[in-house]
Design a protein around this motif. Sequence first.
Motif, PDB file in Angstrom:
ATOM      1  N   VAL A 102       0.851  -1.181   0.000  1.00 21.68           N
ATOM      2  CA  VAL A 102       0.000   0.000   0.000  1.00 21.68           C
ATOM      3  C   VAL A 102       0.886   1.229   0.000  1.00 21.68           C
ATOM      4  N   ASP A 103       0.621   2.181  -0.828  1.00 23.34           N
ATOM      5  CA  ASP A 103       1.494   3.344  -0.875  1.00 23.34           C
ATOM      6  C   ASP A 103       1.184   4.290   0.277  1.00 23.34           C
ATOM      7  N   PHE A 104       2.057   5.248   0.406  1.00 25.09           N
ATOM      8  CA  PHE A 104       1.954   6.126   1.560  1.00 25.09           C
ATOM      9  C   PHE A 104       0.629   6.873   1.583  1.00 25.09           C
ATOM     10  N   GLU A 105       0.187   7.313   0.426  1.00 30.38           N
ATOM     11  CA  GLU A 105      -1.052   8.090   0.398  1.00 30.38           C
ATOM     12  C   GLU A 105      -2.226   7.290   0.956  1.00 30.38           C
ATOM     13  N   ALA A 106      -2.290   6.041   0.602  1.00 37.22           N
ATOM     14  CA  ALA A 106      -3.398   5.221   1.103  1.00 37.22           C
ATOM     15  C   ALA A 106      -3.337   5.083   2.611  1.00 37.22           C
ATOM     16  N   GLU A 140      -5.331   6.296   7.865  1.00 33.25           N
ATOM     17  CA  GLU A 140      -4.893   6.279   9.262  1.00 33.25           C
ATOM     18  C   GLU A 140      -4.875   7.635   9.942  1.00 33.25           C
ATOM     19  N   LEU A 141      -4.941   8.718   9.175  1.00 32.27           N
ATOM     20  CA  LEU A 141      -4.719  10.024   9.795  1.00 32.27           C
ATOM     21  C   LEU A 141      -5.717  10.305  10.928  1.00 32.27           C
ATOM     22  N   VAL A 142      -6.979  10.106  10.657  1.00 31.52           N
ATOM     23  CA  VAL A 142      -7.982  10.465  11.671  1.00 31.52           C
ATOM     24  C   VAL A 142      -7.819   9.664  12.961  1.00 31.52           C
ATOM     25  N   PRO A 143      -7.774   8.333  12.896  1.00 27.45           N
ATOM     26  CA  PRO A 143      -7.577   7.616  14.164  1.00 27.45           C
ATOM     27  C   PRO A 143      -6.267   7.966  14.850  1.00 27.45           C
ATOM     28  N   ILE A 144      -5.250   8.293  14.091  1.00 28.24           N
ATOM     29  CA  ILE A 144      -3.979   8.642  14.731  1.00 28.24           C
ATOM     30  C   ILE A 144      -4.071  10.023  15.374  1.00 28.24           C
ATOM     31  N   VAL A 145      -4.748  10.935  14.728  1.00 24.65           N
ATOM     32  CA  VAL A 145      -4.989  12.236  15.359  1.00 24.65           C
ATOM     33  C   VAL A 145      -5.806  12.039  16.634  1.00 24.65           C
ATOM     34  N   ALA A 193       0.386  13.960  15.152  1.00 25.62           N
ATOM     35  CA  ALA A 193      -0.016  12.991  14.130  1.00 25.62           C
ATOM     36  C   ALA A 193       0.674  13.305  12.806  1.00 25.62           C
ATOM     37  N   HIS A 194       0.734  14.575  12.461  1.00 22.59           N
ATOM     38  CA  HIS A 194       1.422  14.943  11.222  1.00 22.59           C
ATOM     39  C   HIS A 194       2.918  14.671  11.319  1.00 22.59           C
ATOM     40  N   VAL A 254      -7.389  16.248   5.249  1.00 25.40           N
ATOM     41  CA  VAL A 254      -6.531  15.171   4.772  1.00 25.40           C
ATOM     42  C   VAL A 254      -5.785  15.576   3.505  1.00 25.40           C
ATOM     43  N   ASP A 255      -6.483  16.163   2.569  1.00 30.37           N
ATOM     44  CA  ASP A 255      -5.836  16.520   1.302  1.00 30.37           C
ATOM     45  C   ASP A 255      -4.736  17.548   1.514  1.00 30.37           C
ATOM     46  N   ASP A 256      -5.037  18.539   2.329  1.00 30.59           N
ATOM     47  CA  ASP A 256      -4.039  19.576   2.587  1.00 30.59           C
ATOM     48  C   ASP A 256      -2.817  18.986   3.290  1.00 30.59           C
ATOM     49  N   GLY A 257      -3.069  18.159   4.281  1.00 33.57           N
ATOM     50  CA  GLY A 257      -1.958  17.560   5.009  1.00 33.57           C
ATOM     51  C   GLY A 257      -1.100  16.681   4.119  1.00 33.57           C
TER      52      GLY A 257
END
Lengths: 173, 473
Positions: free
Chosen positions: A18-22, A27-32, A49-50, B26-29
Amino acid sequence: MCFDVDVVDGVADDERHVDFEAIYRRELVPIVALAVALTGNRETGADLAHEAMLRAFRDWASVSQLERPGGWIRRVVINLAHDVRRRGDRERRALRRLDTSDASHPASPNDEFWSAVRNLPERQRTVVALRYIEDLAVADIASLVEVSEGTGEDLVVPGPPHARTGLGSRGGP
Amino acid sequence: MMATIDELGRRAGRAVLEEAAALVDVDDGLDRITSTPAAVSLSGAGGNGRRGVRRSFRWTAVAASAAIVTGVLVVVIGGSGRERVVTEERPDRSTVSESTESRVRLVPSLADIVTVDMDEPSRMPAAVSPNGAWVAYQGPGRSVCLTSLTGTGTSWCEDIPEFGFRQLSWSPDSTRFTGGDEATNGLPTRTTVVEVDGSWTTLDLDVDRPLLEVSFGLDGDSIVAATPGATNTDPTRLVVVDADTGATRVLVDYPGQLGSFGTPFPIDAARSMFFVGATADDPDAAQTVYVLDADGSFERIAALDGGTLPRTPIGVTSTVPPVVLMLRARPVDGPTIGGGVEVAFLDVELLDVGTGEVTRLPSSPSRITPFSAAISPDGKHVAMAWTTDDGVLELGVARIDELVTAGGVWDDDAWAVEALADDDPLGSYVISERRPVCWCGERLVVIARDDVYMLDLEAISEIPSNEDEPVPD
């Protein structure tokens, strides 16, 4: 609202490719959420998170080869959150010497539960956060925080530490 | 109706997920991460790179709301968004000098101290790998633990019954470490080599003496160990052990009795330094210092005074010639010390390996228990960690030239001090442990009982001298 939190259980082989974008989108929301719960601060949680995502992107050549890239990112954000907490402790001590008020941002208004969780010992609050944000099985949590399954079970099941920190049963709506 | 903890938890979990979803774009980040040149160039970058990228988002509350107390000067950094505001508060009771004011530059760096858990409470000894990536330490019982300091390695604890060590020594390439054997008990003397992946090899050695001190050789393939004689008149023997086979050869017999802390201490790419007690040539010296070449030849470079108080070499610069930082503990109640010192004044000395000259820096102003120190590779700074009487772990950093200028008197203003923890003391065997404070890799590292504290080396290098222009950022 429903989130896909299957990064830890059952997707090992798929994630290798899976590439990074996927990963980022999934994962961003649960990690935030995890970072916000552990730090008690929305802005800080989002930044951590970022930061974790940034490190994953930086090291993607190796992180993508891991069995669980999402687990690696969670481990990073947990470590970052612990650093923040300790650094905050140092700041509060310094501020106490100055006899000034704590300048940190207030936590989320509905965060009484998380406030109590943050008073738990470090490992236990991580386990509880993973349990209730990610809805992970104990075995997966234990794997993520690198403890035995038995230890993970002990940490996630409410017991005396919860009672000491205000996590006892209470009236609901 | 009563909600169970589980119900409360699930409800709170959903709430924080919804909160997080509303918080992120998400897109911006994703665009910021994948298109920011600084981020792309991060590979292999040090602390600057990380901070540069963080700026590409926004200043965190963490970095922007630090408050640190440094001596009489209190600096509060506040701000929001990408702005940073530095405010200085000067207590009425003192006048802030130029040099103190210039130390403002140190403050943001101290606020960047990173803390890493050790999986089990540390019992000394413990040591950070030369590259600053790992800390190895004794856990409960005879377990040996390794904790990643970078967050990317795998940490572990293993029971290694044979591993009864007094101290740890890392290989120069940071891939493995070893420790001495406490006693032979009629068995062959052993030492154990532990790899960072958790595997280990116990080596039976061709010597019948306990290993008093061990160091990984500078080649990474051998272990240099001192073995004491059976009686006071027996010479102390230095042996070299093949780290893979255990084959042992005698390198040299010391010209005198090895001091209590006579570690063969690597000082540069080809030489080690060691201490012995009084010799026929220096009958009045507390210790005599020799430099040992790889071929086994050695040269006396200094005789140290100070009665019976032994020094411990604890850090070395990368300068030519190297300068060795030595510690000496003077107990509060009594002229001599035993195996471990928990209450003592601290003497800090510098030994110039080229000239044999010793420079004594100001001793600690009051008893410090316990303590340790490190010298920066460029020889310009000293860092010291101590646990105060009320249990606070503190880290102090000072310029050596300012300490020398102080003329042997402890000067609080020369030190930038940061409290690291309220209840996480240094171990109690610090005097026989080489590096609870270490300038390793690009970091200054302090190993306490529960946690490891790290600070970027480049941050320390920003401590200005009096003539520098103050730059409050």
